[in-house]
Structures are given as structure tokens and as C-alpha cells.
Design a protein around this motif. Structure first.
Motif, PDB file in Angstrom:
ATOM      1  N   GLN A  11      67.775   5.055 -13.602  1.00  0.00           N
ATOM      2  CA  GLN A  11      67.630   3.449 -13.287  1.00  0.00           C
ATOM      3  C   GLN A  11      66.424   3.185 -12.255  1.00  0.00           C
ATOM      4  O   GLN A  11      66.506   3.896 -11.196  1.00  0.00           O
ATOM      5  CB  GLN A  11      68.998   2.815 -13.052  1.00  0.00           C
ATOM      6  CG  GLN A  11      69.842   2.868 -14.302  1.00  0.00           C
ATOM      7  CD  GLN A  11      71.354   2.534 -13.988  1.00  0.00           C
ATOM      8  OE1 GLN A  11      71.803   2.419 -12.912  1.00  0.00           O
ATOM      9  NE2 GLN A  11      72.054   2.196 -14.932  1.00  0.00           N
ATOM     10  N   ARG A  12      65.940   1.907 -12.272  1.00  0.00           N
ATOM     11  CA  ARG A  12      64.977   1.661 -11.332  1.00  0.00           C
ATOM     12  C   ARG A  12      63.968   2.777 -11.049  1.00  0.00           C
ATOM     13  O   ARG A  12      63.431   2.609  -9.702  1.00  0.00           O
ATOM     14  CB  ARG A  12      65.953   1.064 -10.061  1.00  0.00           C
ATOM     15  CG  ARG A  12      66.504   0.044 -10.067  1.00  0.00           C
ATOM     16  CD  ARG A  12      65.955  -1.185 -10.597  1.00  0.00           C
ATOM     17  NE  ARG A  12      66.788  -2.253 -10.643  1.00  0.00           N
ATOM     18  CZ  ARG A  12      66.853  -2.752 -11.865  1.00  0.00           C
ATOM     19  NH1 ARG A  12      65.982  -2.336 -12.949  1.00  0.00           N
ATOM     20  NH2 ARG A  12      67.566  -3.965 -12.051  1.00  0.00           N
ATOM     21  N   SER A  13      63.465   3.809 -11.814  1.00  0.00           N
ATOM     22  CA  SER A  13      62.434   4.649 -11.502  1.00  0.00           C
ATOM     23  C   SER A  13      61.172   4.202 -11.898  1.00  0.00           C
ATOM     24  O   SER A  13      60.311   4.859 -11.716  1.00  0.00           O
ATOM     25  CB  SER A  13      62.817   5.799 -12.542  1.00  0.00           C
ATOM     26  OG  SER A  13      62.598   5.535 -13.759  1.00  0.00           O
ATOM     27  N   GLY A  14      61.110   2.830 -12.423  1.00  0.00           N
ATOM     28  CA  GLY A  14      59.834   2.156 -12.789  1.00  0.00           C
ATOM     29  C   GLY A  14      59.428   2.262 -14.325  1.00  0.00           C
ATOM     30  O   GLY A  14      58.083   1.992 -14.523  1.00  0.00           O
ATOM     31  N   LYS A  15      60.030   2.574 -15.274  1.00  0.00           N
ATOM     32  CA  LYS A  15      60.000   2.885 -16.624  1.00  0.00           C
ATOM     33  C   LYS A  15      59.380   1.498 -17.085  1.00  0.00           C
ATOM     34  O   LYS A  15      58.384   1.574 -17.838  1.00  0.00           O
ATOM     35  CB  LYS A  15      61.363   3.153 -17.314  1.00  0.00           C
ATOM     36  CG  LYS A  15      61.890   4.353 -16.903  1.00  0.00           C
ATOM     37  CD  LYS A  15      63.204   4.541 -17.754  1.00  0.00           C
ATOM     38  CE  LYS A  15      64.295   3.555 -17.528  1.00  0.00           C
ATOM     39  NZ  LYS A  15      64.823   3.263 -16.047  1.00  0.00           N
TER      40      LYS A  15
END
Length: 169
Positions: A11-15
Motif C-alpha cells: 500500500q502506498r508504494s506508488g503502484k
């Protein structure tokens, strides 16, 4: 033109940002295929903010389950996201993994017959350890298996780590 790109990570890794940037580099007016079920007003407002942030270059399509009912031939399509898409099938099947997995695979196979570039976004929820909650363990299994299925079909696979895409395949 058919091409499948799979982008996964925490989550919130920039995917999603990476998928959107890549889609815009491939098409003037890409499609954003949103799979989320709107659970409450806060979530609805989040969707509206995301649509506004993407701007007028995007064609927005909302579809919770039957992605293949839309004609994407010749288009670049960001499917965001497999995690929410799996959630819809999981609850439809009373939290039973096998029927949900079979329905997801069948629908994925129907979708990718189209001559389009698909960028599938998903989460790696299994990286965080084994949950003590049985329902969460079942869902983690489901998502892990559909992620593997999509990754096998993909031409390219990226793992997002703190906003950095790491090419896996």
C-alpha cells in the motif's frame, strides 16, 4: 498491440502513480478502469478526488466485476485494482476461495482476448506475515493466486518499492 503489464507492491508504494504515468506515455487518452465497490460516502469522495486529479485526458470506466463487457480494443487500460476486484468476487462467493478464484480467472481470460494494452495494479498483501484472522488468510490466498495467474500472463512485471519500480519480468 496486445500487451499485459502487471504492477504490484505494498500500500502506498506508488503502484497507481507508476501505472498512470506509463499509460500516459503510451496513449493520449488512456482508460482508467476502476474496480472498486463504493462502500460509503468517504470512499465515494476519494474516488471523485482521484478522477479530478487524473484530469480530462483519461476515460473513466467504473466496473466492479465483468471487465470484459467493455470494448477496449486499441486502447491502453489501467485496471485499478485487482485487490478490490478480488474483494467483489470474494464476497459474492461467501468468502469461499475456490469459486471466487475460478470466476476471476475466467473473467481475466475473457478480458485479455481484446487487442489492448492492459496495466494491472495489485497489492502484495502476503508480504506482511500470516494473519490470525481466518477470513483475512483466505483473502490473502485468493489475491496471491490471482496475482500469480496474472503475472504468468504478463509481458512485464514490476514490483513497486517506495515509489521505485523494480522490473521482475
Amino acid at each position: 498491440m496486445k500487451r499485459i503489464i502487471f504492477i504490484t507492491g505494498g500500500q502506498r508504494s506508488g503502484k497507481t502513480s507508476y501505472a498512470e504515468q506509463l499509460a500516459l506515455s503510451l496513449a493520449e487518452h488512456p482508460v482508467y478502469l476502476a474496480t472498486a465497490h463504493v462502500w460509503d460516502e468517504e470512499f465515494r469522495q476519494r474516488i471523485v478526488r482521484h478522477q479530478q486529479n487524473r484530469g480530462p485526458r483519461w476515460v473513466n470506466v467504473e466496473e466492479e466485476r465483468v471487465l470484459s463487457r467493455h470494448d477496449f480494443n486499441g486502447r491502453v487500460v489501467v485496471v485499478d485494482c485487482l485487490t478490490l476486484w478480488c474483494t467483489n468476487f470474494f464476497f459474492d462467493s461467501n468468502s469461499e476461495v475456490e469459486p471466487a478464484l475460478q470466476a476471476l480467472k475466467a473473467e481475466f481470460d475473457r478480458l485479455i482476448t481484446q487487442d489492448a494494452t492492459f496495466l494491472f495494479v495489485s497489492n502484495e498483501i502476503g508480504l506482511g506475515g500470516v494473519s490470525e484472522n481466518q477470513l483475512q488468510r483466505r483473502f490473502t490466498d485468493l489475491l496471491g493466486w490471482i496475482n500469480q495467474y496474472v503475472a504468468r500472463s504478463a509481458d512485464e512485471v514490476y514490483l513497486m518499492v517506495s515509489g521505485i519500480p523494480v522490473r521482475i519480468k
